[in-house]
Write a protein that holds these residues in place. Structure first.
Motif, PDB file in Angstrom:
ATOM      1  N   UNK A  92       0.867  -1.183   0.000  1.00  0.00           N
ATOM      2  CA  UNK A  92       0.000   0.000   0.000  1.00  0.00           C
ATOM      3  C   UNK A  92       0.898   1.225   0.000  1.00  0.00           C
ATOM      4  N   UNK A  93       0.346   2.369  -0.269  1.00  0.00           N
ATOM      5  CA  UNK A  93       1.165   3.574  -0.372  1.00  0.00           C
ATOM      6  C   UNK A  93       1.194   4.372   0.925  1.00  0.00           C
ATOM      7  N   UNK A  94       1.059   3.648   2.056  1.00  0.00           N
ATOM      8  CA  UNK A  94       1.265   4.284   3.360  1.00  0.00           C
ATOM      9  C   UNK A  94       0.231   5.328   3.684  1.00  0.00           C
ATOM     10  N   UNK A  95       0.682   6.562   3.875  1.00  0.00           N
ATOM     11  CA  UNK A  95      -0.208   7.646   4.259  1.00  0.00           C
ATOM     12  C   UNK A  95      -0.284   8.670   3.143  1.00  0.00           C
ATOM     13  N   UNK A  96      -1.462   9.260   3.021  1.00  0.00           N
ATOM     14  CA  UNK A  96      -1.672  10.353   2.077  1.00  0.00           C
ATOM     15  C   UNK A  96      -2.203  11.547   2.850  1.00  0.00           C
ATOM     16  N   UNK A  97      -1.449  12.643   2.822  1.00  0.00           N
ATOM     17  CA  UNK A  97      -1.781  13.855   3.596  1.00  0.00           C
ATOM     18  C   UNK A  97      -1.878  13.548   5.087  1.00  0.00           C
ATOM     19  N   UNK A  98      -1.080  12.583   5.533  1.00  0.00           N
ATOM     20  CA  UNK A  98      -1.070  12.233   6.947  1.00  0.00           C
ATOM     21  C   UNK A  98      -2.110  11.219   7.354  1.00  0.00           C
ATOM     22  N   UNK A  99      -2.990  10.831   6.429  1.00  0.00           N
ATOM     23  CA  UNK A  99      -4.024   9.845   6.731  1.00  0.00           C
ATOM     24  C   UNK A  99      -3.562   8.454   6.307  1.00  0.00           C
ATOM     25  N   UNK A 100      -3.906   7.430   7.077  1.00  0.00           N
ATOM     26  CA  UNK A 100      -3.633   6.064   6.611  1.00  0.00           C
ATOM     27  C   UNK A 100      -4.487   5.746   5.391  1.00  0.00           C
ATOM     28  N   UNK A 101      -3.851   5.195   4.360  1.00  0.00           N
ATOM     29  CA  UNK A 101      -4.565   4.931   3.114  1.00  0.00           C
ATOM     30  C   UNK A 101      -5.400   3.657   3.187  1.00  0.00           C
ATOM     31  N   UNK A 102      -4.981   2.704   4.016  1.00  0.00           N
ATOM     32  CA  UNK A 102      -5.733   1.463   4.176  1.00  0.00           C
ATOM     33  C   UNK A 102      -5.977   1.235   5.663  1.00  0.00           C
ATOM     34  N   UNK A 103      -7.202   0.897   6.006  1.00  0.00           N
ATOM     35  CA  UNK A 103      -7.570   0.685   7.405  1.00  0.00           C
ATOM     36  C   UNK A 103      -8.124  -0.721   7.543  1.00  0.00           C
ATOM     37  N   UNK A 104      -7.496  -1.496   8.382  1.00  0.00           N
ATOM     38  CA  UNK A 104      -7.937  -2.870   8.596  1.00  0.00           C
ATOM     39  C   UNK A 104      -8.917  -2.969   9.748  1.00  0.00           C
ATOM     40  N   UNK A 105      -8.989  -4.160  10.315  1.00  0.00           N
ATOM     41  CA  UNK A 105      -9.948  -4.379  11.403  1.00  0.00           C
ATOM     42  C   UNK A 105      -9.464  -3.805  12.730  1.00  0.00           C
ATOM     43  N   UNK A 106      -8.155  -3.798  12.929  1.00  0.00           N
ATOM     44  CA  UNK A 106      -7.608  -3.298  14.188  1.00  0.00           C
ATOM     45  C   UNK A 106      -7.471  -1.782  14.115  1.00  0.00           C
ATOM     46  N   UNK A 107      -8.544  -1.098  14.422  1.00  0.00           N
ATOM     47  CA  UNK A 107      -8.556   0.368  14.327  1.00  0.00           C
ATOM     48  C   UNK A 107      -7.620   1.001  15.356  1.00  0.00           C
ATOM     49  N   UNK A 108      -7.508   0.375  16.511  1.00  0.00           N
ATOM     50  CA  UNK A 108      -6.651   0.938  17.562  1.00  0.00           C
ATOM     51  C   UNK A 108      -5.195   0.998  17.099  1.00  0.00           C
ATOM     52  N   UNK A 109      -4.752  -0.036  16.410  1.00  0.00           N
ATOM     53  CA  UNK A 109      -3.372  -0.053  15.921  1.00  0.00           C
ATOM     54  C   UNK A 109      -3.172   0.967  14.814  1.00  0.00           C
ATOM     55  N   UNK A 110      -4.185   1.159  13.958  1.00  0.00           N
ATOM     56  CA  UNK A 110      -4.056   2.097  12.840  1.00  0.00           C
ATOM     57  C   UNK A 110      -3.915   3.532  13.337  1.00  0.00           C
ATOM     58  N   UNK A 111      -4.695   3.881  14.364  1.00  0.00           N
ATOM     59  CA  UNK A 111      -4.701   5.265  14.856  1.00  0.00           C
ATOM     60  C   UNK A 111      -3.860   5.447  16.107  1.00  0.00           C
ATOM     61  N   UNK A 112      -3.030   4.467  16.419  1.00  0.00           N
ATOM     62  CA  UNK A 112      -2.176   4.591  17.603  1.00  0.00           C
ATOM     63  C   UNK A 112      -1.173   5.727  17.451  1.00  0.00           C
ATOM     64  N   UNK A 113      -0.850   6.095  16.203  1.00  0.00           N
ATOM     65  CA  UNK A 113       0.130   7.165  15.992  1.00  0.00           C
ATOM     66  C   UNK A 113      -0.376   8.499  16.552  1.00  0.00           C
ATOM     67  N   UNK A 114      -1.685   8.720  16.531  1.00  0.00           N
ATOM     68  CA  UNK A 114      -2.233   9.967  17.095  1.00  0.00           C
ATOM     69  C   UNK A 114      -2.032   9.982  18.603  1.00  0.00           C
ATOM     70  N   UNK A 115      -2.334   8.857  19.240  1.00  0.00           N
ATOM     71  CA  UNK A 115      -2.151   8.740  20.681  1.00  0.00           C
ATOM     72  C   UNK A 115      -0.684   8.921  21.064  1.00  0.00           C
ATOM     73  N   UNK A 116       0.225   8.330  20.288  1.00  0.00           N
ATOM     74  CA  UNK A 116       1.653   8.422  20.600  1.00  0.00           C
ATOM     75  C   UNK A 116       2.166   9.848  20.436  1.00  0.00           C
ATOM     76  N   UNK A 117       1.782  10.512  19.341  1.00  0.00           N
ATOM     77  CA  UNK A 117       2.253  11.873  19.108  1.00  0.00           C
ATOM     78  C   UNK A 117       1.760  12.826  20.191  1.00  0.00           C
TER      79      UNK A 117
END
Length: 730
Positions: free
Chosen positions: A87-112
Motif C-alpha cells: 500500500x502507499x502508506x499515508x496520504x496527507x497524513x491519513x492512513x490509506x488502508x484501514x484494517x480491522x484493528x482500528x486501535x493499531x491504525x490510529x495509535x500514531x495519534x495517541x503516541x504523538x
C-alpha cells in the motif's frame, strides 16, 4: 493523449478519478497494463521538461488491486521505474488502508499527543498556562484525523487520560485528580474549564462532512459516495450499505445528528417534499402533522402555492391539512425567485458549525438551584489568569486543604499550619485564620464583615459589596494567602502580613498597568463617509410565547427634527433576529413608498447589522429608543400607523437627537439597492416578497404602497445594541 488513461471508478455511475494532487503528495490512477503505464511515463517526462523539476522515482512506489497478477505488476513497475508496495502508506497524513484493528491504525495519534504532553513535564507551569497548552496544542493535534475518521473510543479516552494527568500533576509527579475529566469539559460559565470531550468533538467534526454531502451534492467527493452508497436516493435517506469503508461508516455516525438539525428554507418549493422534509416551525415538529394520503407521498411544496400571486393557496391548504398545520404553513414567507435550500437550525446564518454541533451533542447545561452562579463574573475579572484558576478551585471546593485531603484518604494532620489552633478548610485558611485576619485588617478591605461559613457565599457577598478595583485586590490577597499557607506547611515559615498585602498590591497594579498599555489601539485613520442627511431608525418587537412581532420606524432630518414615522405588526416571525430582518424590510419598503432616494439606515441590532456588513462597530441604543417605543405600541394595534410632520405623543422629540457619526458609531456605506427589489436573507427566512399591504395616509384615506421599481437607495448602515438586548423581546 485524451482517453489514453482510464481513471478509477469506485462504482457504476461514479465519476472516474485519474489523479489526486496536493503539493508534493500526488496519486495517479490507471489500469494495470503496459499501455497506460507508458502513457503515464510520457506525461511525467513531459512535466519534467516543461517545469524543470525532476520526479524522484526512488521515493515513489506503486500498488495494485488484489486481482492483478504478479507478472503484470512487475511489468508495470519496471516500465515506471518504481518499487512495488503493498500500500502507499499515508496520504496527507491519513492512513490509506484501514484494517480491522482500528486501535493499531490510529495509535500514531495517541503516541504523538503523549510525546508532546510528556515534553512539557520538564516545565514548571501554572495550571492557567497548562490550560492554554492543552487547549491550543494537545486538543488540536487529532483534529485533522477527526475530520475524516471516527477514532476508536479507546484512543480518545487514552488522550483524555494523558491530558488529565498532566493537568493535575506537577512535573513528572502524579497529582490528585480533584475533578473528573467530564466535569472539566463543562463550559466555564457553568463551573467547568471548557475542555473538549474528544469523542463528541470527533462527531461534530464528522458532521461537517455529512453537511457538505447534503448541501453540496455536485462536488466530486459527494458524487463518488452517492454512486457507491446511495445511487437512487438522497443523503437524507442514505444507509450504511454493504461492505462500507471506514470513512463512510464514520460519516454515517453523524447522519442522524445532521438530519435532525437541518431544516428546509422554502424558496419556490420545487425541491421540498410536503410530507418527507422538515420545513415547518418546530412547534410541535418540523414535519407536517396531517395524515399523509398515499397518493401524495411525492407531492412537492410548490403544489401548495398559487403560481399567479406567488402566495399560499388557502383553498388547497384548508382542503389538505388540519388547522394547526394551515396556521404554521401560512406564516412561512415564499421566495419564488429562489430555490429551496437546507439550513442548520442552530445557527443564525443557517450554516453548520462544529461549535454549534458540539453543543448539540453535549446537551444543554444549567446551574443547579442554590449552586454558585457567578462563574461568568469570576472569569471576566481583570486579574492574572493563574489567580482566576486558583479562585475557580477555591469556589469549587477542591483546594488541597487538610479536610479535603482526608476525604481523599490522605493521612495528614488536620490542624491549620498557619495558626495551629483549628482544623483547616478553605474558609478557615483564606478568611477565618488568625494570620488571614491580620492580612485583611492591614489591607483595609471590609471583607471580614461578611458573616458566613461557606466560601462561595462569602465570595458572592464580596463581589456584591466591593468596587471593581477592590475585588481585584481581594482576589490577589486570597492567592497570596494560599501561597503563605503552603510556605508554612512545607518550610515552617510565614511571611509578614504586610509583605503578603504588598505582594498582592504590587502584582495587581503591574497587571492593570500592562493591560492598559496592551489595550491602547494603534493610531489608524478611518475614512470618513459623507452622511446622507436623513436618518431612519427602525426597531422590532417580539413576544416569544405568542410569536407576535411588530416594527417601528422613525425618520429624522439632518438636524434630528422629526419628519415621519410608521409602526405595525409583522407576519411570520419565528425569532427576534427574524423580526429585526422583517422590520428592516418594512423600513425599506416604507422609504421607497415615500420616494426617499438617500438615507442613513440605523438599527440597534448588532447581529442583523453584521449579517449585512462585515465590519463591527461599537454599541449605543439610546438613539433608537423612539423606534423601539413605536414597536412596543404596535402590539395593541390591528392596522399599520403612520405619522407625518407631527410625531405621536409617545415619542415627542423636544431636542434634536445627537449626531451618530461621532465616537460611538461609524457610518459604513453599502451598495445601492437594485431598481426592483432588495433581498436580505438571514437565518431561515428570505425577505424579498412584495409588499401587499394597503397603506393609510394621514387623512385616513387608503393609498397604494410605493412602487418597487425605479430609483435606488444607497444605504449607510450603523448599529447599536445586540439583538439579544431585552428591548427586542417583550
Amino acid at each position: 493523449m485524451d482517453g489514453a488513461i482510464h481513471g478509477c471508478r469506485v462504482a457504476r455511475g461514479a465519476p472516474p478519478v485519474s489523479h489526486l494532487f496536493f503539493a508534493d503528495d500526488s496519486l495517479l490512477f490507471f489500469k494495470a497494463n503496459i499501455e497506460e503505464a507508458a502513457v503515464v511515463k510520457q506525461c511525467l517526462i513531459r512535466y519534467e521538461k516543461l517545469s524543470g523539476q525532476m520526479v524522484n522515482y526512488n521515493k515513489s512506489n506503486i500498488c495494485f488491486s488484489r486481482n492483478t497478477q504478479m507478472a503484470q505488476k512487475q511489468q508495470v513497475a519496471w516500465c515506471l521505474g518504481v518499487e512495488l508496495a503493498s500500500n502507499f502508506g499515508k496520504y496527507l497524513g491519513f492512513p490509506s488502508f484501514i484494517g480491522r484493528n482500528k486501535r493499531a491504525v490510529f495509535a500514531y495519534i495517541e503516541d504523538k499527543t503523549g510525546q508532546r504532553i510528556g515534553s512539557w513535564n520538564k516545565k514548571l507551569l501554572s495550571q492557567a498556562r497548562k490550560e492554554v497548552l492543552l487547549k491550543s496544542v494537545a486538543q488540536s493535534m487529532p483534529t485533522f484525523s477527526m475530520s475524516v475518521f471516527l477514532l476508536p473510543e479507546s484512543v480518545c479516552l487514552s488522550i483524555q487520560r494523558t491530558m488529565n494527568k498532566y493537568w493535575w500533576g506537577t512535573g513528572a509527579d502524579r497529582g490528585i485528580h480533584w475533578k473528573a475529566w467530564d466535569k472539566l469539559c463543562i463550559p466555564k460559565k457553568y463551573g467547568g474549564l471548557g475542555f473538549k470531550d474528544l469523542r463528541a468533538f470527533n462527531l461534530a467534526m464528522l458532521g461537517k462532512q455529512a453537511w457538505r454531502f447534503l448541501t453540496e451534492p455536485t462536488t466530486l467527493v459527494a458524487r463518488i459516495y452517492k454512486a457507491r452508497y446511495y445511487p437512487t436516493t438522497t443523503f437524507v435517506d442514505a444507509t450504511i450499505g454493504n461492505s462500507p469503508s471506514h470513512c463512510w461508516r464514520s460519516i454515517m455516525t453523524t447522519h442522524d445528528l445532521v438530519c435532525a438539525g437541518v431544516r428546509r428554507r422554502i424558496g419556490n418549493g420545487r425541491d421540498t417534499l410536503i410530507w418527507g422534509h422538515p420545513w415547518l416551525s418546530d412547534d410541535p415538529s418540523p414535519l407536517v402533522q396531517t395524515h399523509m394520503p398515499e397518493e401524495l407521498r411525492q407531492a412537492l411544496v410548490s403544489g401548495l402555492v398559487d403560481q399567479d400571486t406567488g402566495t399560499w393557496d388557502p383553498h388547497i391548504l384548508n382542503d389538505l391539512f388540519i388547522p394547526e398545520d394551515v396556521n404554521r404553513i401560512s406564516r412561512i414567507p415564499i421566495s419564488p425567485d429562489y430555490d429551496d435550500t437546507w439550513y442548520w437550525k442552530g445557527h443564525t446564518q443557517g450554516i453548520y458549525t462544529v461549535k454549534n454541533a458540539y453543543r448539540r451533542i453535549m446537551g444543554d447545561y444549567s446551574d443547579d438551584p442554590g449552586a454558585f452562579d457567578k462563574w461568568v463574573t469570576l472569569w471576566k475579572l481583570r486579574v492574572p489568569p493563574k489567580w482566576k484558576t486558583f479562585l475557580w478551585r477555591a469556589v469549587s471546593g477542591i483546594l488541597p486543604t487538610t479536610d479535603n485531603l482526608i476525604v481523599k484518604r490522605v493521612e495528614v494532620d488536620p490542624i491549620c499550619p498557619m495558626c495551629g489552633n483549628a482544623q483547616e478548610n478553605i474558609m478557615h485558611v483564606l478568611i477565618l485564620c488568625d494570620y488571614s485576619k491580620m492580612v485583611w485588617n492591614i489591607s483595609g478591605l471590609p471583607v471580614t464583615n461578611i458573616q458566613t461559613n461557606f466560601f462561595q457565599s462569602w465570595f458572592i457577598g464580596m463581589m456584591d459589596s466591593l468596587l471593581e478595583g477592590q475585588v481585584r485586590l481581594t482576589v490577589g490577597i486570597l492567592y497570596y494567602l494560599w501561597l503563605a499557607r503552603n510556605l508554612a506547611l512545607w518550610e515552617r515559615a510565614l511571611p509578614r502580613p504586610t509583605a503578603t498585602v504588598k505582594k498582592a498590591v504590587l502584582t495587581e497594579e503591574a497587571f492593570t498597568r500592562l493591560r492598559r498599555v496592551a489595550a491602547q489601539p494603534n493610531a489608524t485613520v478611518m475614512p470618513e463617509t459623507e452622511p446622507y442627511g436623513l436618518k431612519c431608525y427602525f426597531d422590532a418587537g417580539y413576544r416569544q410565547h405568542t410569536e407576535e412581532a411588530t416594527y417601528g420606524v422613525v425618520l429624522l432630518n439632518h438636524e434630528g427634527v422629526f419628519m415621519a414615522a410608521s409602526a405595525g405588526t409583522l407576519p411570520g416571525a419565528f425569532s427576534p433576529i427574524m423580526a429585526e430582518a422583517l422590520a428592516c424590510k418594512e423600513a425599506l419598503s416604507w422609504l421607497k413608498g415615500r420616494d426617499i432616494q438617500r438615507v442613513d439606515l440605523l438599527t440597534d441590532c448588532m447581529e442583523l447589522r453584521n449579517m449585512i456588513i462585515s465590519r463591527s462597530t461599537e454599541i449605543r441604543s439610546t438613539a433608537n429608543m423612539h423606534a423601539h417605543t413605536l414597536a412596543s405600541l404596535a402590539f395593541d394595534q390591528e392596522h399599520p400607523m403612520y405619522w407625518d410632520v407631527i410625531p405621536p405623543d409617545s415619542i415627542t422629540i423636544s431636542d434634536p437627537l445627537p449626531e451618530t457619526n461621532g465616537d460611538h458609531r461609524e457610518r459604513i456605506p453599502s451598495s445601492p439597492l437594485p431598481p426592483a427589489r432588495r433581498s436580505i436573507v438571514t437565518g431561515s427566512i428570505s425577505i424579498n416578497r412584495e409588499r401587499r399591504k394597503r397603506e393609510m395616509s394621514p387623512d385616513g384615506e387608503e393609498k397604494p404602497p410605493g412602487s418597487n421599481g425605479g430609483g435606488t437607495i444607497p444605504l449607510s448602515t450603523t448599529t447599536g445594541n445586540p439583538a439579544a438586548h431585552p428591548s427586542n423581546v417583550f
